[in-house]
Design an enzyme around this catalytic site. Structure first.
Site, short mmCIF file in Angstrom:
data_model
loop_
_atom_site.label_atom_id
_atom_site.label_comp_id
_atom_site.label_asym_id
_atom_site.label_seq_id
_atom_site.Cartn_x
_atom_site.Cartn_y
_atom_site.Cartn_z
N ASN A 31 0.88 -1.18 0.00
CA ASN A 31 0.00 0.00 0.00
C ASN A 31 0.92 1.23 0.00
O ASN A 31 1.50 1.58 1.03
CB ASN A 31 -0.87 -0.03 1.27
CG ASN A 31 -1.81 1.15 1.36
OD1 ASN A 31 -1.75 2.07 0.54
ND2 ASN A 31 -2.65 1.15 2.37
N ARG A 76 -2.50 -2.10 -3.47
CA ARG A 76 -3.70 -1.29 -3.30
C ARG A 76 -3.61 -0.13 -4.30
O ARG A 76 -2.61 0.59 -4.34
CB ARG A 76 -3.74 -0.73 -1.88
CG ARG A 76 -4.89 0.23 -1.72
CD ARG A 76 -4.79 0.99 -0.43
NE ARG A 76 -5.97 1.83 -0.31
CZ ARG A 76 -6.01 2.93 0.43
NH1 ARG A 76 -4.95 3.33 1.10
NH2 ARG A 76 -7.11 3.63 0.50
N HIS A 136 -12.43 3.26 -0.05
CA HIS A 136 -12.39 2.32 1.08
C HIS A 136 -13.12 1.01 0.74
O HIS A 136 -13.61 0.31 1.63
CB HIS A 136 -13.07 2.90 2.34
CG HIS A 136 -12.35 4.06 2.95
ND1 HIS A 136 -13.02 5.17 3.42
CD2 HIS A 136 -11.04 4.29 3.19
CE1 HIS A 136 -12.17 6.04 3.92
NE2 HIS A 136 -10.95 5.53 3.78
N GLU A 190 -7.89 -4.79 5.37
CA GLU A 190 -7.80 -4.54 3.93
C GLU A 190 -6.69 -5.37 3.29
O GLU A 190 -6.82 -5.83 2.17
CB GLU A 190 -7.55 -3.05 3.68
CG GLU A 190 -8.77 -2.21 4.05
CD GLU A 190 -8.45 -0.72 4.21
OE1 GLU A 190 -7.90 -0.35 5.27
OE2 GLU A 190 -8.75 0.04 3.30
#
Ligand code: AMP
Length: 399
Positions: free
Chosen positions: A7, A89, A179, A384
């Site tokens: 990420n 991500r 999100h 996540e």
């Protein structure tokens, strides 16, 4: 089989190495201050180790990360070839990517063509992917998991803004929502916790952190969410203003002599909790200040609680009911005060919080409502990285 989850931000890179056989985290950490000096905070189990290593670029940060994972007495794998795939991500997938997908040159050029839809996030994501591809061999699949994908099921009436339709056709201006991996994870998880099929549940998920959004998840599909074209819409956040009267923008540009950068800074970096309280964007500090009698800190908490109440009520109406509300993210998982404020007025839809359960509850999977509450409210810590790792495994067709 091991999957590396990345990420990346413009000067930081969060990583997690996941063992997929039991979905456990082998190591995780953060490379920060990329381009400045460089520091890695690396965590194996409960042990945190800090390294000061200069990395002028994301590529060097990846090289250091690989060294850290494969060499020295803290090595967790013997060779990079143990990493079966890398999952990234990516904040904005536009309306082109409604699912996680294998990264190709073609995908990167599409993402580059839509960077103005997420100017604060996508350029960093793309730069990190390119850097990672240079460090890993071509045989290692790289997968993009988009924050926007989960919301691709939102119907037109909820994603089209009432501005000239050509603006959508010409510039792809629409609600995308963000999100998504978090809303997807917690909505599926709450169904498991409630022992009911997700396909029979109406869930409202509140991801509340530095950035915050609420989503309406009907039978496992996102049908509306508070963030829009960018992550600026919806709730007021740490430093973001959220939804305001659009006329405020031109009014302030005029009165305060602001150019587009100036007004963007005001809305993204100087507003939200920080702007209202005049103190901080950190919820813990705001709660403490409010407790000590700081009126604008208390007002900041009231505004967030009230906005949540409105969105939850609105999304319940949009779905024709709600079975469960879920709180996640740094604030949702930890702030009993905000959870209580958000739910305070929800008795009319049959949701009653049990104060004894809610008070002091942090980061645990718990139903915080009374036994006879018809609508349930849960705290579900988000994950996540796990969603990204699972999607990466599936997209890369790894067994
Ligand atoms: P995130 O972006 O998900 O990491 O969330 C960051 C936000 O969570 C910050 O505003 C923190 O102050 C808030 N937060 C973290 N721990 C707590 C806590 N124990 N109580 C209240 N807020 C918290």
């Amino acid at each position: 089989m091991k999957i590396l989850v990345i990420n990346a931000g413009s000067s930081s890179l969060k990583y997690q190495l996941v063992e997929m056989s039991n979905e456990s985290v082998i190591a995780k950490g953060l490379c920060e201050r990329i381009g400045l000096d460089g520091r890695i905070v690396h965590q194996i189990g409960g042990e945190k180790i800090k390294y000061d290593v200069p990395f002028p670029s994301h590529q060097q940060a990846f090289e250091e990360l690989v060294k850290l994972l494969t060499t020295g007495d803290k090595a967790v794998i013997s060779d990079m070839s143990e990493i079966a795939a890398v999952g990234h991500r990516v904040v904005q997938g536009g309306d082109r990517f409604s699912d996680s997908a294998l990264i190709t040159e073609e995908m990167l050029s599409v993402l580059e063509s839509i960077t103005d839809l997420a100017p604060l996030h996508n350029p960093a994501n793309i730069m990190a992917i390119r850097a990672c591809m240079k460090v890993f061999s071509k045989g290692v699949p790289q997968v993009a998991v988009f924050d926007t994908s989960f919301h691709s099921s939102i119907p037109e009436k909820a994603f089209i803004y009432p501005i000239p339709y050509e603006m959508y056709e010409k510039h792809r201006i629409r609600r995308y929502g963000f999100h998504g991996t978090s809303h997807r994870y917690v909505s599926a998880r709450v169904a498991e916790l409630m022992g009911k099929p997700l396909s029979q549940l109406k869930v409202i998920t509140c991801h509340l952190g530095n950035g915050s959004s609420v989503a309406a998840v009907d039978c496992g599909k996102s049908v509306d969410t508070t963030m829009g074209l960018t992550p600026l819409e919806g709730l007021g956040m740490g430093t973001r203003c959220g939804s305001i009267d659009p006329s405020i923008v031109t009014f302030l540009m005029d009165k305060e002599g602001l150019d587009t950068k100036g007004i963007n800074d005001l809305m993204n970096k100087k507003s939200g909790y920080l702007g209202v309280s005049g103190l901080t964007n950190d919820m813990r500090d705001l709660e403490e200040a409010a407790e000590k009698g700081h009126a604008r800190a208390a007002l900041t908490l009231d505004i967030l609680g009230y906005q949540l109440l409105k969105y939850i009520g609105g999304f319940a109406a949009a779905m024709g009911g709600v079975d469960a509300v879920v709180f996640t993210g740094g604030i949702g998982e930890n702030s009993d005060i905000i959870r209580a404020k958000a739910c305070e007025g929800l008795g009319f839809i049959g949701l009653t919080v049990d104060e004894k359960i809610n008070n002091g509850l942090r980061s645990k999977e718990v139903d915080i409502t009374t036994k006879d509450s018809k609508v349930k409210a849960w705290v579900v810590p988000t994950n996540e990285e796990l969603v990204i790792a699972r999607d990466t495994k599936e997209v890369a067709k790894l067994k």
